[in-house]
Design a protein around this motif. Structure first.
Motif, PDB file in Angstrom:
ATOM      1  N   ILE A  85       0.833  -1.202   0.000  1.00 21.03           N
ATOM      2  CA  ILE A  85       0.000   0.000   0.000  1.00 21.03           C
ATOM      3  C   ILE A  85       0.866   1.249   0.000  1.00 21.03           C
ATOM      4  O   ILE A  85       0.676   2.159  -0.800  1.00 21.03           O
ATOM      5  N   HIS A  86       1.830   1.289   0.929  1.00 26.90           N
ATOM      6  CA  HIS A  86       2.740   2.427   1.030  1.00 26.90           C
ATOM      7  C   HIS A  86       3.950   2.002   1.860  1.00 26.90           C
ATOM      8  O   HIS A  86       3.800   1.720   3.046  1.00 26.90           O
ATOM      9  N   ARG A 108       0.642   8.432   6.654  1.00 32.68           N
ATOM     10  CA  ARG A 108       0.313   8.351   5.224  1.00 32.68           C
ATOM     11  C   ARG A 108      -0.172   6.951   4.848  1.00 32.68           C
ATOM     12  O   ARG A 108      -1.139   6.810   4.106  1.00 32.68           O
ATOM     13  N   LEU A 109       0.463   5.918   5.382  1.00 29.59           N
ATOM     14  CA  LEU A 109       0.038   4.540   5.129  1.00 29.59           C
ATOM     15  C   LEU A 109      -1.423   4.350   5.533  1.00 29.59           C
ATOM     16  O   LEU A 109      -2.228   3.856   4.746  1.00 29.59           O
ATOM     17  N   ARG A 129      -3.672   6.637   6.133  1.00 31.57           N
ATOM     18  CA  ARG A 129      -4.563   7.493   5.356  1.00 31.57           C
ATOM     19  C   ARG A 129      -4.940   6.784   4.058  1.00 31.57           C
ATOM     20  O   ARG A 129      -6.105   6.744   3.670  1.00 31.57           O
ATOM     21  N   ARG A 130      -3.962   6.161   3.421  1.00 26.51           N
ATOM     22  CA  ARG A 130      -4.244   5.429   2.171  1.00 26.51           C
ATOM     23  C   ARG A 130      -5.136   4.215   2.431  1.00 26.51           C
ATOM     24  O   ARG A 130      -6.019   3.902   1.630  1.00 26.51           O
ATOM     25  N   GLU A 154      -8.616   5.631   3.004  1.00 27.18           N
ATOM     26  CA  GLU A 154      -9.159   6.117   1.731  1.00 27.18           C
ATOM     27  C   GLU A 154      -9.659   4.945   0.887  1.00 27.18           C
ATOM     28  O   GLU A 154     -10.752   5.012   0.310  1.00 27.18           O
ATOM     29  N   ALA A 155      -8.863   3.883   0.800  1.00 28.97           N
ATOM     30  CA  ALA A 155      -9.268   2.703   0.021  1.00 28.97           C
ATOM     31  C   ALA A 155     -10.529   2.068   0.604  1.00 28.97           C
ATOM     32  O   ALA A 155     -11.418   1.634  -0.140  1.00 28.97           O
TER      33      ALA A 155
END
Length: 190
Positions: A14-15, A124-125, A127-128, A131-132
């Motif tokens: 993912i990140h 950030r991880l 958050r992604r 979001e997904a």
């Protein structure tokens, strides 16, 4: 041997995060083994943990007019939590139940959220990830609004081909928003 390898491979897809962030996350994670049929989180519980399904299968469910409705299935290599409860601190109207004997990795949300300021790559991880999950929820709602039950069933089989071997038909029917009789009719036609 490094702990929770599958979880960190999942995160990396993912990140990618730094070695320091991985170590910080690893320190707050815990492993949990639970048998089939148990509630990981019961209805009315305030969600304070995000779970990664390392082995097994879980579902999010609720009751409507006395009927048990499945909202989501979480197979291996996926996360499950009650986000509306996680972010608001309010008790959830939904529960999380294990459909198979399962091994999970728990990530306590208060500890996770505390890591955000120290490790922006963790923030950030997640958050992604969130979001997904939001996009997946919107897609699910739109599927119920715009697709026939047969289309939803075919899509479910294409995304989760071993679903029929692992999930009782009553849960599949409720997930699709139809009765078991309607599901049987669809299955006979396909």
């Amino acid at each position: 041997m490094e702990e929770h390898t599958g979880l960190f491979k999942f995160f990396d897809g993912i990140h990618p995060i730094s070695a320091k962030a991985i170590e910080a996350l690893r320190k707050i994670c815990f492993e949990l083994a639970m048998p089939k049929g148990k509630d990981l989180q019961s209805i009315g519980h305030t969600c304070r943990t995000i779970y990664y399904v390392e082995k097994g299968l879980a579902r999010t469910y609720y009751y409507k007019d006395g009927n048990d409705i499945t909202e989501l299935f979480a197979f291996e290599n996926s996360l499950i939590a009650r986000a509306e409860s996680l972010f608001t601190g309010n008790p959830s109207k939904k529960g999380i139940q294990l459909l198979e004997d399962s091994i999970l990795i728990g990530i306590p949300s208060p500890d996770l959220f505390n890591l955000y300021d120290q490790h922006h790559d963790i923030e950030r991880l997640f958050r992604r990830i969130f979001e997904a999950a939001y996009v997946e929820t919107v897609n699910r709602i739109e599927s119920l609004q715009f697709h026939t039950a047969e289309e939803r069933y075919k899509d479910l089989l294409s995304t989760s081909p071993n679903l029929l071997q692992r999930v009782p038909l009553k849960h599949i029917a409720s997930y699709l928003g139809i009765t078991q009789v309607s599901l049987s009719r669809i299955r006979a036609q396909i």
